[in-house]
Design a protein around this motif. Structure first.
Motif, PDB file in Angstrom:
ATOM      1  N   LEU A 118      44.147  24.448  31.009  1.00  0.00           N
ATOM      2  CA  LEU A 118      44.252  24.543  31.984  1.00  0.00           C
ATOM      3  C   LEU A 118      42.973  25.087  32.646  1.00  0.00           C
ATOM      4  CD1 LEU A 118      47.989  25.991  32.583  1.00  0.00           C
ATOM      5  CD2 LEU A 118      47.039  23.131  32.600  1.00  0.00           C
ATOM      6  N   VAL A 119      42.367  26.280  32.213  1.00  0.00           N
ATOM      7  CA  VAL A 119      40.950  26.459  33.191  1.00  0.00           C
ATOM      8  C   VAL A 119      39.914  25.551  33.342  1.00  0.00           C
ATOM      9  CG1 VAL A 119      39.271  28.341  32.312  1.00  0.00           C
ATOM     10  CG2 VAL A 119      41.699  28.861  32.372  1.00  0.00           C
ATOM     11  N   LEU A 120      39.548  24.452  31.402  1.00  0.00           N
ATOM     12  CA  LEU A 120      39.426  23.917  30.981  1.00  0.00           C
ATOM     13  C   LEU A 120      39.095  22.274  31.835  1.00  0.00           C
ATOM     14  CD1 LEU A 120      38.321  24.579  27.178  1.00  0.00           C
ATOM     15  CD2 LEU A 120      36.468  24.623  29.253  1.00  0.00           C
ATOM     16  N   ALA A 121      40.123  22.438  31.949  1.00  0.00           N
ATOM     17  CA  ALA A 121      40.797  21.038  32.530  1.00  0.00           C
ATOM     18  C   ALA A 121      40.363  20.902  34.443  1.00  0.00           C
ATOM     19  CB  ALA A 121      42.155  21.003  33.026  1.00  0.00           C
ATOM     20  N   ARG A 122      41.099  22.390  35.055  1.00  0.00           N
ATOM     21  CA  ARG A 122      40.518  22.662  36.143  1.00  0.00           C
ATOM     22  C   ARG A 122      38.795  23.374  36.492  1.00  0.00           C
ATOM     23  NH1 ARG A 122      39.022  22.416  40.102  1.00  0.00           N
ATOM     24  NH2 ARG A 122      39.972  23.465  42.366  1.00  0.00           N
ATOM     25  N   LEU A 123      38.069  23.210  35.735  1.00  0.00           N
ATOM     26  CA  LEU A 123      36.655  23.479  35.441  1.00  0.00           C
ATOM     27  C   LEU A 123      36.050  21.870  35.758  1.00  0.00           C
ATOM     28  CD1 LEU A 123      35.931  26.264  33.213  1.00  0.00           C
ATOM     29  CD2 LEU A 123      35.962  26.299  36.219  1.00  0.00           C
ATOM     30  N   ALA A 124      36.339  21.234  35.084  1.00  0.00           N
ATOM     31  CA  ALA A 124      36.393  19.729  34.896  1.00  0.00           C
ATOM     32  C   ALA A 124      36.934  18.701  35.882  1.00  0.00           C
ATOM     33  CB  ALA A 124      37.084  18.749  33.399  1.00  0.00           C
ATOM     34  N   TRP A 125      37.585  18.981  36.399  1.00  0.00           N
ATOM     35  CA  TRP A 125      38.359  18.793  37.993  1.00  0.00           C
ATOM     36  C   TRP A 125      37.923  19.186  39.096  1.00  0.00           C
ATOM     37  CZ3 TRP A 125      40.524  14.732  39.491  1.00  0.00           C
ATOM     38  CH2 TRP A 125      41.402  14.592  40.622  1.00  0.00           C
ATOM     39  N   GLY A 126      36.937  20.749  38.944  1.00  0.00           N
ATOM     40  CA  GLY A 126      35.894  21.006  39.873  1.00  0.00           C
ATOM     41  C   GLY A 126      35.057  20.055  39.522  1.00  0.00           C
ATOM     42  N   LEU A 127      34.642  19.004  39.171  1.00  0.00           N
ATOM     43  CA  LEU A 127      32.998  18.422  39.217  1.00  0.00           C
ATOM     44  C   LEU A 127      34.159  16.895  39.318  1.00  0.00           C
ATOM     45  CD1 LEU A 127      31.739  19.599  34.884  1.00  0.00           C
ATOM     46  CD2 LEU A 127      30.982  20.040  37.918  1.00  0.00           C
ATOM     47  N   VAL A 128      35.092  16.192  38.866  1.00  0.00           N
ATOM     48  CA  VAL A 128      35.024  15.416  39.748  1.00  0.00           C
ATOM     49  C   VAL A 128      36.335  15.004  40.406  1.00  0.00           C
ATOM     50  CG1 VAL A 128      34.299  14.610  37.322  1.00  0.00           C
ATOM     51  CG2 VAL A 128      36.570  14.608  37.567  1.00  0.00           C
ATOM     52  N   GLY A 129      36.447  15.689  40.863  1.00  0.00           N
ATOM     53  CA  GLY A 129      37.658  15.874  41.646  1.00  0.00           C
ATOM     54  C   GLY A 129      37.599  15.632  43.325  1.00  0.00           C
ATOM     55  N   PRO A 130      38.633  15.914  44.068  1.00  0.00           N
ATOM     56  CA  PRO A 130      38.180  15.606  45.186  1.00  0.00           C
ATOM     57  C   PRO A 130      37.247  16.592  45.930  1.00  0.00           C
ATOM     58  CG  PRO A 130      40.784  15.420  45.264  1.00  0.00           C
ATOM     59  CD  PRO A 130      39.393  15.672  44.055  1.00  0.00           C
ATOM     60  N   LYS A 131      36.253  16.504  46.917  1.00  0.00           N
ATOM     61  CA  LYS A 131      35.669  17.347  47.603  1.00  0.00           C
ATOM     62  C   LYS A 131      35.671  18.991  47.235  1.00  0.00           C
ATOM     63  CE  LYS A 131      31.761  17.320  51.561  1.00  0.00           C
ATOM     64  NZ  LYS A 131      30.697  17.012  51.722  1.00  0.00           N
ATOM     65  N   ARG A 132      37.289  18.877  48.109  1.00  0.00           N
ATOM     66  CA  ARG A 132      37.832  20.095  48.878  1.00  0.00           C
ATOM     67  C   ARG A 132      37.399  21.092  47.798  1.00  0.00           C
ATOM     68  NH1 ARG A 132      39.403  22.514  53.565  1.00  0.00           N
ATOM     69  NH2 ARG A 132      41.444  22.608  52.627  1.00  0.00           N
ATOM     70  N   LEU A 152      51.917  24.594  47.397  1.00  0.00           N
ATOM     71  CA  LEU A 152      52.943  24.176  47.862  1.00  0.00           C
ATOM     72  C   LEU A 152      53.395  22.743  47.607  1.00  0.00           C
ATOM     73  CD1 LEU A 152      55.433  27.733  48.489  1.00  0.00           C
ATOM     74  CD2 LEU A 152      54.900  26.314  45.620  1.00  0.00           C
ATOM     75  N   SER A 153      53.264  22.960  49.082  1.00  0.00           N
ATOM     76  CA  SER A 153      53.267  21.363  49.638  1.00  0.00           C
ATOM     77  C   SER A 153      51.808  20.123  49.524  1.00  0.00           C
ATOM     78  CB  SER A 153      53.378  21.469  50.964  1.00  0.00           C
ATOM     79  OG  SER A 153      52.430  21.485  51.741  1.00  0.00           O
ATOM     80  N   GLY A 154      50.831  21.266  49.404  1.00  0.00           N
ATOM     81  CA  GLY A 154      49.330  20.251  49.497  1.00  0.00           C
ATOM     82  C   GLY A 154      49.047  20.560  51.122  1.00  0.00           C
ATOM     83  N   ARG A 155      50.106  20.377  52.188  1.00  0.00           N
ATOM     84  CA  ARG A 155      50.262  19.748  53.327  1.00  0.00           C
ATOM     85  C   ARG A 155      48.952  21.578  54.211  1.00  0.00           C
ATOM     86  NH1 ARG A 155      50.193  14.542  54.117  1.00  0.00           N
ATOM     87  NH2 ARG A 155      49.984  14.978  55.655  1.00  0.00           N
ATOM     88  N   SER A 156      48.640  21.368  55.370  1.00  0.00           N
ATOM     89  CA  SER A 156      48.330  22.746  56.540  1.00  0.00           C
ATOM     90  C   SER A 156      49.012  22.192  57.692  1.00  0.00           C
ATOM     91  CB  SER A 156      46.833  23.483  56.097  1.00  0.00           C
ATOM     92  OG  SER A 156      46.797  24.146  56.849  1.00  0.00           O
ATOM     93  N   PRO A 157      49.251  23.015  58.554  1.00  0.00           N
ATOM     94  CA  PRO A 157      49.646  22.210  59.684  1.00  0.00           C
ATOM     95  C   PRO A 157      48.589  22.530  60.072  1.00  0.00           C
ATOM     96  CG  PRO A 157      50.935  24.489  59.089  1.00  0.00           C
ATOM     97  CD  PRO A 157      50.052  24.158  58.364  1.00  0.00           C
ATOM     98  N   GLY A 158      48.985  21.239  61.599  1.00  0.00           N
ATOM     99  CA  GLY A 158      47.595  21.002  61.909  1.00  0.00           C
ATOM    100  C   GLY A 158      47.594  19.786  62.540  1.00  0.00           C
ATOM    101  N   LYS A 159      47.047  19.545  63.695  1.00  0.00           N
ATOM    102  CA  LYS A 159      46.483  17.948  64.155  1.00  0.00           C
ATOM    103  C   LYS A 159      45.462  17.469  63.222  1.00  0.00           C
ATOM    104  CE  LYS A 159      49.033  17.603  68.413  1.00  0.00           C
ATOM    105  NZ  LYS A 159      48.807  17.168  69.986  1.00  0.00           N
ATOM    106  N   GLY A 160      45.191  15.946  63.228  1.00  0.00           N
ATOM    107  CA  GLY A 160      43.458  15.760  62.086  1.00  0.00           C
ATOM    108  C   GLY A 160      43.948  14.999  61.303  1.00  0.00           C
ATOM    109  N   PRO A 161      42.741  14.202  60.674  1.00  0.00           N
ATOM    110  CA  PRO A 161      43.730  13.217  59.331  1.00  0.00           C
ATOM    111  C   PRO A 161      43.130  14.188  58.500  1.00  0.00           C
ATOM    112  CG  PRO A 161      40.949  13.298  60.344  1.00  0.00           C
ATOM    113  CD  PRO A 161      41.796  13.998  60.986  1.00  0.00           C
ATOM    114  N   ASP A 162      43.714  13.919  57.052  1.00  0.00           N
ATOM    115  CA  ASP A 162      43.787  14.268  56.057  1.00  0.00           C
ATOM    116  C   ASP A 162      42.572  14.601  55.696  1.00  0.00           C
ATOM    117  OD1 ASP A 162      46.832  14.120  55.676  1.00  0.00           O
ATOM    118  OD2 ASP A 162      46.758  12.593  55.067  1.00  0.00           O
ATOM    119  N   LEU A 163      42.765  15.533  55.149  1.00  0.00           N
ATOM    120  CA  LEU A 163      40.940  16.164  54.626  1.00  0.00           C
ATOM    121  C   LEU A 163      40.739  15.668  53.032  1.00  0.00           C
ATOM    122  CD1 LEU A 163      40.682  19.989  56.252  1.00  0.00           C
ATOM    123  CD2 LEU A 163      40.193  18.255  56.619  1.00  0.00           C
ATOM    124  N   VAL A 164      42.023  15.928  52.218  1.00  0.00           N
ATOM    125  CA  VAL A 164      42.328  14.744  51.078  1.00  0.00           C
ATOM    126  C   VAL A 164      43.283  13.791  51.312  1.00  0.00           C
ATOM    127  CG1 VAL A 164      43.203  14.717  48.720  1.00  0.00           C
ATOM    128  CG2 VAL A 164      41.971  17.053  49.777  1.00  0.00           C
TER     129      VAL A 164
END
Length: 247
Positions: free
Chosen positions: A66-80, A187-199
């Protein structure tokens, strides 16, 4: 007849029954986070039990993957969630810490830097703890270094727990100070507030695939458990040593 239309910058959840929110963390990142949290907790709790040794080993291998997968996701995943974003927050951390004595510190920016530092420390500690456990289990350095490696593995496990607790304390403390639940987005992937999705995309199928892969690995380990009692070099060496002591 005129009908109200939602602003293009407003989340679709901005309805009378749901306050506006936006997606800030994708599903694969959340899946990796919770799988890692569960696996590390189980591995730590089973570390001292010979009866649950195979469970400890299985979860240790899971932590490593999982640690290796998270590091790999940090290279190819969403900018956030990319590693480059971590480096940016870490570069700004010294400046934030030096600004507090002058009364110019920013709580949110300081929290983001410190939390990123805690996450990096958790991943590094978990990675080295898992690798030392694999080395111990597979007897990479033979019986000569077994005691030293076992002490190192225990030390790294305790260090991992320490940084995890610091991470949780930081989230709880800042959540109280800002009166905002900073654990909620994981937990939800979302944060309160107006505006477009950052992901932009949640990528739920990929998250489900990650969970399925981990569950499949656990099932395979469970099915293969009887043979592992005699096949693992580390276990065989420890059992042989105990027999020699009895003689």
């Amino acid at each position: 007849m005129h009908t109200a239309s939602a602003s293009p910058n407003e989340s679709p959840l901005a309805t009378p029954g749901h306050p506006p929110s936006r997606r800030v963390i994708d599903a694969p990142t959340r899946a990796l986070h919770w799988l890692l949290a569960f696996s590390f907790t189980g591995a730590y709790l089973s570390a001292e039990s010979e009866r649950w040794h195979l469970l400890h080993v299985t979860l240790g291998y899971t932590v490593l993957g999982l640690v290796l997968a998270r590091l790999a996701w940090g290279l190819v995943g969403p900018k956030r969630v990319r590693l480059s974003g971590w480096f940016s927050k870490l570069r700004g951390l010294p400046q934030q810490l030096l600004a507090w004595p002058q009364g110019k510190g920013n709580l949110l920016a300081s929290y983001q830097g410190l939390n990123t530092l805690a996450v990096v420390a958790i991943l590094l500690a978990a990675l080295t703890a898992a690798l030392s456990g694999v080395g111990l289990e597979q007897a990479w350095w033979g019986n000569r270094w077994e005691d030293a490696l076992e002490e190192l593995h225990e030390l790294l496990g305790n260090a991992s727990l320490a940084v995890v607790l610091a991470h949780l304390a930081l989230i709880a403390g800042v959540s109280l100070l800002r009166r905002h639940n900073h654990a909620g987005p994981m937990l939800s992937g979302r944060s309160p507030g107006k505006g477009p999705d950052l992901v932009k995309q949640n990528m739920s199928p990929l998250a489900l695939l990650l969970v399925a892969v981990v569950m499949g690995f656990w099932w395979w380990q469970w099915q293969d458990a009887p043979s592992k009692l005699s096949d693992r070099p580390g276990i065989s060496a420890r059992h042989q040593s105990s027999h020699d002591d009895d003689d």
